[in-house]
Design an enzyme around this catalytic site. Structure first.
Site, short mmCIF file in Angstrom:
data_model
loop_
_atom_site.label_atom_id
_atom_site.label_comp_id
_atom_site.label_asym_id
_atom_site.label_seq_id
_atom_site.Cartn_x
_atom_site.Cartn_y
_atom_site.Cartn_z
N ARG A 39 0.85 -1.19 0.00
CA ARG A 39 0.00 0.00 0.00
C ARG A 39 0.88 1.24 0.00
NH1 ARG A 39 -1.82 2.96 4.85
NH2 ARG A 39 -3.59 4.30 4.35
N ARG A 80 -5.85 18.04 7.06
CA ARG A 80 -4.63 17.72 7.80
C ARG A 80 -3.96 18.96 8.38
NH1 ARG A 80 -2.43 12.61 7.09
NH2 ARG A 80 -3.77 11.41 5.69
N LYS A 225 -13.14 2.93 1.02
CA LYS A 225 -12.74 2.95 2.44
C LYS A 225 -13.91 3.44 3.28
CE LYS A 225 -8.64 4.51 3.45
NZ LYS A 225 -7.59 5.57 3.48
N THR A 283 -5.82 -0.71 10.32
CA THR A 283 -5.40 0.28 11.31
C THR A 283 -5.25 -0.24 12.73
OG1 THR A 283 -6.30 2.03 9.92
CG2 THR A 283 -5.80 2.63 12.19
N1 LIG Z 1 5.12 7.64 3.35
C1 LIG Z 1 5.09 8.08 4.61
N2 LIG Z 1 5.90 9.06 4.99
C2 LIG Z 1 5.90 9.51 6.26
N3 LIG Z 1 5.10 9.06 7.21
C3 LIG Z 1 4.27 8.09 6.89
C4 LIG Z 1 4.21 7.57 5.59
N4 LIG Z 1 3.27 6.65 5.57
C5 LIG Z 1 2.76 6.62 6.80
N5 LIG Z 1 3.36 7.48 7.62
C6 LIG Z 1 3.14 7.69 9.05
O1 LIG Z 1 2.45 6.59 9.56
C7 LIG Z 1 1.20 7.00 10.11
C8 LIG Z 1 0.09 5.98 9.86
O2 LIG Z 1 -0.01 5.64 8.53
P1 LIG Z 1 -1.38 5.68 7.70
O3 LIG Z 1 -1.03 5.18 6.36
O4 LIG Z 1 -2.49 5.00 8.43
O5 LIG Z 1 -1.68 7.21 7.58
P2 LIG Z 1 -2.67 8.29 8.10
O6 LIG Z 1 -1.93 9.58 7.97
O7 LIG Z 1 -3.21 7.91 9.41
O8 LIG Z 1 -3.77 8.44 7.07
P3 LIG Z 1 -4.96 7.86 6.25
O9 LIG Z 1 -6.17 7.89 7.13
O10 LIG Z 1 -5.00 8.81 5.14
O11 LIG Z 1 -4.58 6.49 5.78
C9 LIG Z 1 0.93 8.35 9.46
O12 LIG Z 1 0.12 9.18 10.22
C10 LIG Z 1 2.33 8.91 9.34
O13 LIG Z 1 2.74 9.49 10.56
C1 LIG Z 2 -6.52 3.40 6.76
C2 LIG Z 2 -7.30 4.59 7.07
O1 LIG Z 2 -7.45 5.46 6.26
C3 LIG Z 2 -7.91 4.70 8.39
O2 LIG Z 2 -7.88 3.75 9.17
O3 LIG Z 2 -8.48 5.75 8.65
K LIG Z 3 -4.86 8.01 2.63
MG LIG Z 4 -8.37 7.21 7.10
#
Ligand SMILES: Nc1ncnc2c1ncn2[C@@H]1O[C@H](COP(=O)(O)OP(=O)(O)OP(=O)(O)O)[C@@H](O)[C@H]1O
Ligand SMILES: CC(=O)C(=O)O
Ligand SMILES: [K+]
Ligand SMILES: [Mg+2]
Length: 478
Positions: A39, A80, A225, A283
């Site tokens: 992912r 964000r 999602k 998550t």
């Molecule tokens: N490519 C990346 N570069 C830097 N930090 C990252 C990256 N991918 C994930 N993270 C870190 O890991 C955490 C959890 O990852 P996750 O992919 O669930 O993202 P998220 O920001 O919570 O968002 P989303 O809900 O959009 O998936 C992020 O909040 C971030 O701090």
């Molecule tokens: C993966 C993701 O976007 C969440 O758990 O909110």
């Molecule tokens: K995302």
């Molecule tokens: Mg999310």
């Protein structure tokens, strides 16, 4: 003779690639540890970095001869926090903070928000959640370009963490202009699946699907999602239009009362199973492994329970993106899956039959896949073999979570990759015009079957008006 070994686990493992894992060496190790889907979270990083990750995943997957699908997770409507000086600030209870829409570097008193209309979304007294609800603020005053708030529950706030305002009505479309840019990039780079964040209704899914189709990428999977109450309310229609779903518990746990998550997870998984659409549970599954080598008992139990609920795939986010033990986290999931799956048979088939009992789903594929389950309960069958154009037959069998591997055979690379989201399906990409003898020759050659093994094969022999899978045969290998 080349002897092939099937994976030790049928549950699919999705791992997020980030700074901790975006090298050839780490991607290789992730694949060896059991990663089935890589992912990429497009909320973080640059297109240049994303392109490199895609290239590395494709290369390592080919080298190791292990199929890995690529999932591009779009940012969607998520609001964000911007960049913060030094990476984070410590917010303390009772302190006042200003959330500004100006593009500045944040500090203890002023936090930038990356959404111009943010002040329009809140009013005095509203509660704002930062960083998946870890930090809570209450709005004191709303101005044109800023919102004054007081910290109700403090903690470390890192750059680019999410903001949730559960009550706010989001007037904007779920698919943002930025998402469109990312989809174009994803199409150019041949990504297998798109994760659509914050879908609210079926039209969000249909818009993404028609965009992909118009751009010659209609075979790209759209994973809806589920992370806001609207999506739960409109779940049946969303499920019907999407190719798969993700239970995005991070945002969902802030947008809805967190104690509703366990039952919701079970309900959504059951519905997705019944439709034969893959479902990813996501998550915090092993979140303590971001810092520690060993997960908590509660986390191990969470992974196992998601599998027993019927999830097709389990997902790792920060554990593999930024964690200290990314490989160990994938290995841990693979171990939990292997052990848990041995106990699911008595659950899986019986339960799915009960669910489907009395539901009239009058399609030929439905009848065929149900009778396969009768067959495998009657006679010792080594493998279920399914030649498939779209992958649909394999997915409909997969919902019963049989103990046998479902070996799927398709001429389309994308179809094979997207079967990497489905429990217990192992896809093989075949030459155009392959026939049943080719399948048998292949699995014999790989040492997967020997003489006297009994296999079941689905068939699609066009007859009258009928196309697609319409019969099964059970035979013994010579
Ligand atoms: N490519 C990346 N570069 C830097 N930090 C990252 C990256 N991918 C994930 N993270 C870190 O890991 C955490 C959890 O990852 P996750 O992919 O669930 O993202 P998220 O920001 O919570 O968002 P989303 O809900 O959009 O998936 C992020 O909040 C971030 O701090
Ligand atoms: C993966 C993701 O976007 C969440 O758990 O909110
Ligand atoms: K995302
Ligand atoms: Mg999310």
């Amino acid at each position: 003779m080349r002897r092939m070994k099937l994976p030790s686990h049928k549950t699919k493992i999705v791992a997020t690639i980030g700074p901790a894992t975006n090298s050839k060496k780490m991607i290789k190790k992730l694949i060896e540890a059991g990663m089935n889907v890589a992912r990429i979270n497009f909320s973080h990083g640059t297109f240049e970095e994303h392109a490199k990750i895609i290239e590395m995943v494709r290369e390592q997957s080919q080298k190791l001869d292990r199929r890995v699908a690529i999932l591009a997770d779009l940012p969607g409507l998520k609001i964000r926090v911007g960049e913060i000086k030094g990476g984070y600030v410590e917010l303390e209870r009772g302190e006042k903070v200003t959330l500004t829409t100006k593009d500045i570097e944040g500090d203890e008193t002023t936090i930038p928000v990356e959404y111009k209309d943010f002040p329009k979304l809140v009013s005095k007294g509203d509660v704002i959640y930062l960083s998946d609800g870890y930090i809570v603020l209450r709005v004191e005053d709303v101005k044109e370009n800023e919102v004054e708030a007081v910290v109700i529950s403090g903690g470390k706030l890192f750059s680019r963490k999410g903001i949730n305002i559960p009550k706010a009505y989001l007037p904007v479309e779920a698919i943002t202009p930025r998402d469109i840019e990312i989809m174009k990039f994803a199409i150019e780079h041949g990504v297998d699946a798109i994760g659509l964040s914050f879908v609210g209704n079926v039209y969000d899914v249909l818009k993404a699907k028609s965009f992909l189709e118009r751009n010659g990428a209609g075979d790209t999977f759209v994973i809806a999602k589920i992370e806001r109450p609207d999506a739960v309310r409109n779940f049946n229609e969303i499920l019907n239009a999407a190719d798969g779903i993700m239970i995005a518990r991070g945002d969902l746990g802030v947008e809805m009362p967190i104690e509703q998550l366990p039952i919701l997870q079970k309900r959504l998984i059951r519905k997705a199973n019944m439709e034969g659409k893959p479902v990813i549970t996501a998550t915090q599954m092993l979140v303590s492994m971001t810092m520690e080598k060993v997960p908590t008992r509660a986390e191990v139990t969470d992974v196992a329970n998601a599998i027993l609920d019927g999830t097709d795939a389990v997902m790792l986010s920060e554990e593999t993106a930024v964690g200290k033990f990314p490989i160990e986290a994938v290995e841990m999931m693979a171990r939990i899956a292997k052990v848990t799956e041995e106990y699911r048979e008595s659950f899986g088939i019986t339960r799915m039959r009960e669910f489907l009992e009395g539901t009239k789903r009058g399609t030929i594929k439905e009848a065929i896949t149900r009778s396969i389950i009768d067959a495998i309960c009657t006679i010792g069958i080594k493998f279920i073999l399914t030649p498939t154009k779209t992958g649909r037959t394999a997915r409909l069998i997969s919902r019963f979570k049989p103990k046998q591997w479902i070996l799927a055979f398709s001429t389309r690379e994308k179809v094979c990759n997207n079967l990497m989201f489905s429990y217990g399906v192992y896809p093989f990409c075949m030459e155009e015009g392959f026939n049943e003898n080719d399948i048998v020759r292949l699995i014999k050659g790989l040492g997967l079957v020997g003489s006297d093994d009994i296999v079941l094969m689905t068939e699609g022999k066009p007859i009258e008006k009928t196309v697609g899978t319409n019969s099964i045969k059970i035979f013994q290998i010579a």
